[in-house]
Design a protein around this motif. Sequence first.
Motif, PDB file in Angstrom:
ATOM      1  N   GLU A  45     -90.692-122.096 -38.292  1.00  0.00           N
ATOM      2  CA  GLU A  45     -91.429-121.858 -37.051  1.00  0.00           C
ATOM      3  C   GLU A  45     -91.394-120.397 -36.609  1.00  0.00           C
ATOM      4  OE1 GLU A  45     -87.293-123.299 -35.744  1.00  0.00           O
ATOM      5  OE2 GLU A  45     -88.762-123.932 -37.241  1.00  0.00           O
ATOM      6  N   ASN A  46     -90.513-119.590 -37.198  1.00  0.00           N
ATOM      7  CA  ASN A  46     -90.387-118.184 -36.807  1.00  0.00           C
ATOM      8  C   ASN A  46     -91.032-117.221 -37.792  1.00  0.00           C
ATOM      9  OD1 ASN A  46     -88.908-119.006 -34.580  1.00  0.00           O
ATOM     10  ND2 ASN A  46     -86.968-118.822 -35.658  1.00  0.00           N
ATOM     11  N   ARG A  47     -91.543-117.709 -38.900  1.00  0.00           N
ATOM     12  CA  ARG A  47     -92.071-116.814 -39.943  1.00  0.00           C
ATOM     13  C   ARG A  47     -93.253-115.979 -39.471  1.00  0.00           C
ATOM     14  NH1 ARG A  47     -91.304-120.680 -45.127  1.00  0.00           N
ATOM     15  NH2 ARG A  47     -89.036-120.531 -45.118  1.00  0.00           N
ATOM     16  N   ALA A  48     -93.999-116.488 -38.508  1.00  0.00           N
ATOM     17  CA  ALA A  48     -95.158-115.749 -37.999  1.00  0.00           C
ATOM     18  C   ALA A  48     -94.822-114.924 -36.758  1.00  0.00           C
ATOM     19  CB  ALA A  48     -96.298-116.714 -37.705  1.00  0.00           C
ATOM     20  N   ALA A  49     -93.533-114.776 -36.465  1.00  0.00           N
ATOM     21  CA  ALA A  49     -93.129-114.009 -35.282  1.00  0.00           C
ATOM     22  C   ALA A  49     -93.529-112.550 -35.429  1.00  0.00           C
ATOM     23  CB  ALA A  49     -91.615-114.115 -35.078  1.00  0.00           C
ATOM     24  N   ASN A  50     -93.946-111.948 -34.319  1.00  0.00           N
ATOM     25  CA  ASN A  50     -94.270-110.525 -34.359  1.00  0.00           C
ATOM     26  C   ASN A  50     -93.031-109.710 -33.968  1.00  0.00           C
ATOM     27  OD1 ASN A  50     -94.065-110.770 -31.595  1.00  0.00           O
ATOM     28  ND2 ASN A  50     -96.274-110.657 -31.236  1.00  0.00           N
ATOM     29  N   VAL A  51     -93.160-108.407 -34.029  1.00  0.00           N
ATOM     30  CA  VAL A  51     -92.032-107.513 -33.778  1.00  0.00           C
ATOM     31  C   VAL A  51     -91.456-107.729 -32.377  1.00  0.00           C
ATOM     32  CG1 VAL A  51     -91.344-105.093 -33.552  1.00  0.00           C
ATOM     33  CG2 VAL A  51     -92.819-105.788 -35.437  1.00  0.00           C
ATOM     34  N   TYR A  66     -88.856-101.723 -38.099  1.00  0.00           N
ATOM     35  CA  TYR A  66     -89.855-100.919 -38.821  1.00  0.00           C
ATOM     36  C   TYR A  66     -89.251-100.296 -40.075  1.00  0.00           C
ATOM     37  CZ  TYR A  66     -92.670-101.235 -34.545  1.00  0.00           C
ATOM     38  OH  TYR A  66     -93.387-101.676 -33.464  1.00  0.00           O
ATOM     39  N   LYS A  67     -88.023 -99.846 -39.963  1.00  0.00           N
ATOM     40  CA  LYS A  67     -87.329 -99.249 -41.113  1.00  0.00           C
ATOM     41  C   LYS A  67     -87.185-100.266 -42.242  1.00  0.00           C
ATOM     42  CE  LYS A  67     -82.669 -97.549 -42.143  1.00  0.00           C
ATOM     43  NZ  LYS A  67     -81.392 -97.175 -41.538  1.00  0.00           N
ATOM     44  N   TRP A  68     -86.818-101.500 -41.904  1.00  0.00           N
ATOM     45  CA  TRP A  68     -86.632-102.535 -42.926  1.00  0.00           C
ATOM     46  C   TRP A  68     -87.956-102.925 -43.571  1.00  0.00           C
ATOM     47  CZ3 TRP A  68     -83.279-105.535 -38.955  1.00  0.00           C
ATOM     48  CH2 TRP A  68     -81.989-104.988 -38.939  1.00  0.00           C
ATOM     49  N   VAL A  69     -89.017-102.966 -42.792  1.00  0.00           N
ATOM     50  CA  VAL A  69     -90.330-103.285 -43.365  1.00  0.00           C
ATOM     51  C   VAL A  69     -90.775-102.143 -44.274  1.00  0.00           C
ATOM     52  CG1 VAL A  69     -92.758-103.757 -42.869  1.00  0.00           C
ATOM     53  CG2 VAL A  69     -90.981-104.759 -41.431  1.00  0.00           C
ATOM     54  N   ARG A  70     -90.595-100.904 -43.805  1.00  0.00           N
ATOM     55  CA  ARG A  70     -90.995 -99.730 -44.587  1.00  0.00           C
ATOM     56  C   ARG A  70     -90.256 -99.678 -45.928  1.00  0.00           C
ATOM     57  NH1 ARG A  70     -93.616 -94.864 -42.578  1.00  0.00           N
ATOM     58  NH2 ARG A  70     -93.466 -95.619 -40.448  1.00  0.00           N
ATOM     59  N   LYS A  71     -88.965-100.046 -45.914  1.00  0.00           N
ATOM     60  CA  LYS A  71     -88.164-100.025 -47.137  1.00  0.00           C
ATOM     61  C   LYS A  71     -88.356-101.267 -47.996  1.00  0.00           C
ATOM     62  CE  LYS A  71     -84.449 -96.940 -45.827  1.00  0.00           C
ATOM     63  NZ  LYS A  71     -83.009 -96.746 -45.773  1.00  0.00           N
ATOM     64  N   PRO A  80     -96.110-112.450 -42.149  1.00  0.00           N
ATOM     65  CA  PRO A  80     -97.411-111.794 -42.001  1.00  0.00           C
ATOM     66  C   PRO A  80     -97.614-110.933 -40.759  1.00  0.00           C
ATOM     67  CG  PRO A  80     -97.615-114.159 -41.663  1.00  0.00           C
ATOM     68  CD  PRO A  80     -96.216-113.898 -42.126  1.00  0.00           C
ATOM     69  N   ASN A  81     -96.864-111.125 -39.718  1.00  0.00           N
ATOM     70  CA  ASN A  81     -97.071-110.346 -38.499  1.00  0.00           C
ATOM     71  C   ASN A  81     -96.160-109.131 -38.401  1.00  0.00           C
ATOM     72  OD1 ASN A  81     -99.152-111.968 -37.537  1.00  0.00           O
ATOM     73  ND2 ASN A  81     -97.714-113.412 -36.650  1.00  0.00           N
ATOM     74  N   LEU A  82     -95.495-108.798 -39.496  1.00  0.00           N
ATOM     75  CA  LEU A  82     -94.628-107.617 -39.500  1.00  0.00           C
ATOM     76  C   LEU A  82     -95.369-106.434 -40.098  1.00  0.00           C
ATOM     77  CD1 LEU A  82     -91.130-108.965 -40.563  1.00  0.00           C
ATOM     78  CD2 LEU A  82     -91.957-108.379 -38.302  1.00  0.00           C
ATOM     79  N   GLY A  83     -94.988-105.267 -39.676  1.00  0.00           N
ATOM     80  CA  GLY A  83     -95.537-104.024 -40.184  1.00  0.00           C
ATOM     81  C   GLY A  83     -94.762-102.891 -39.546  1.00  0.00           C
ATOM     82  N   ASP A  87     -98.588 -93.442 -38.994  1.00  0.00           N
ATOM     83  CA  ASP A  87     -98.122 -92.119 -38.559  1.00  0.00           C
ATOM     84  C   ASP A  87     -99.156 -91.375 -37.714  1.00  0.00           C
ATOM     85  OD1 ASP A  87     -95.740 -92.548 -39.803  1.00  0.00           O
ATOM     86  OD2 ASP A  87     -96.034 -91.065 -41.404  1.00  0.00           O
ATOM     87  N   ASN A  88    -100.412 -91.809 -37.777  1.00  0.00           N
ATOM     88  CA  ASN A  88    -101.467 -91.120 -37.045  1.00  0.00           C
ATOM     89  C   ASN A  88    -101.784 -91.783 -35.709  1.00  0.00           C
ATOM     90  OD1 ASN A  88    -103.511 -89.091 -36.812  1.00  0.00           O
ATOM     91  ND2 ASN A  88    -105.013 -90.655 -37.301  1.00  0.00           N
ATOM     92  N   CYS A  89    -102.086 -93.085 -35.727  1.00  0.00           N
ATOM     93  CA  CYS A  89    -102.555 -93.754 -34.508  1.00  0.00           C
ATOM     94  C   CYS A  89    -101.563 -94.751 -33.919  1.00  0.00           C
ATOM     95  CB  CYS A  89    -103.878 -94.466 -34.786  1.00  0.00           C
ATOM     96  SG  CYS A  89    -103.733 -95.916 -35.860  1.00  0.00           S
ATOM     97  N   GLY A  90    -100.561 -95.171 -34.682  1.00  0.00           N
ATOM     98  CA  GLY A  90     -99.561 -96.103 -34.164  1.00  0.00           C
ATOM     99  C   GLY A  90     -99.878 -97.568 -34.399  1.00  0.00           C
ATOM    100  N   LYS A  91    -101.065 -97.877 -34.934  1.00  0.00           N
ATOM    101  CA  LYS A  91    -101.421 -99.265 -35.235  1.00  0.00           C
ATOM    102  C   LYS A  91    -100.540 -99.759 -36.386  1.00  0.00           C
ATOM    103  CE  LYS A  91    -105.306-101.937 -36.957  1.00  0.00           C
ATOM    104  NZ  LYS A  91    -106.618-101.829 -37.589  1.00  0.00           N
ATOM    105  N   LEU A  92    -100.146-101.039 -36.352  1.00  0.00           N
ATOM    106  CA  LEU A  92     -99.268-101.560 -37.402  1.00  0.00           C
ATOM    107  C   LEU A  92     -99.974-101.588 -38.752  1.00  0.00           C
ATOM    108  CD1 LEU A  92     -97.230-104.506 -35.859  1.00  0.00           C
ATOM    109  CD2 LEU A  92     -96.580-102.137 -36.157  1.00  0.00           C
ATOM    110  N   THR A  93     -99.242-101.189 -39.782  1.00  0.00           N
ATOM    111  CA  THR A  93     -99.731-101.203 -41.156  1.00  0.00           C
ATOM    112  C   THR A  93     -98.654-101.783 -42.043  1.00  0.00           C
ATOM    113  OG1 THR A  93    -100.714 -99.869 -42.916  1.00  0.00           O
ATOM    114  CG2 THR A  93     -98.964 -98.832 -41.639  1.00  0.00           C
TER     115      THR A  93
END
Length: 136
Positions: A45-51, A66-71, A80-83, A87-93
Amino acid sequence: MGELKNCPSCGDFFNYTGIRDVCAKCAQDEERQYEEVYKFLRKRENRAANVERIVEVTGVNEDLLYKWVRKGRLQPALFPNLGYPCDNCGKLTNSGKLCQNCTNDLKRDLNQFDAAQNFREAIKQNEKGTYHSDRK
C-alpha cells in the motif's frame, strides 16, 4: 590515501576516500534511516507513496531521499512516484540531471544556435567572393 574533509551532516572531520560523502557515524545513521524508508516502501500500500508522504511518515530528510534515488538505491521502476529535482527547474525526474522538458529545451536551443552559426558561416563565405579587375 584519502583527504581530510568536514562531514556535511555533523561537521566532524573524516577521512574522505571517495566511497562515502559523510563520516562513519552519519553513514550509519543514514543507513538506519534508509532501512526505515525501505521497510515502509516494501508494503504494497506504500509503494506509490510520494516524497512528501515518505518524509511525513518516516521523518527522513527530503534531500536524503533524493540522494538515494539519484544513486539508485531507491529505484523509480519499483516506486513510481519517486524522483529527484531537475537541476534547472526543480521538477522531479528519474534520470540525468535535467527533466525531459529542460532536456528538450536545451536541445532546441543548441539546434537554433547551430543553425545561426551555419548561417553566419555561409554569409562569410559569400562575402569572400572572387573579385576581378580589368587591369591591362
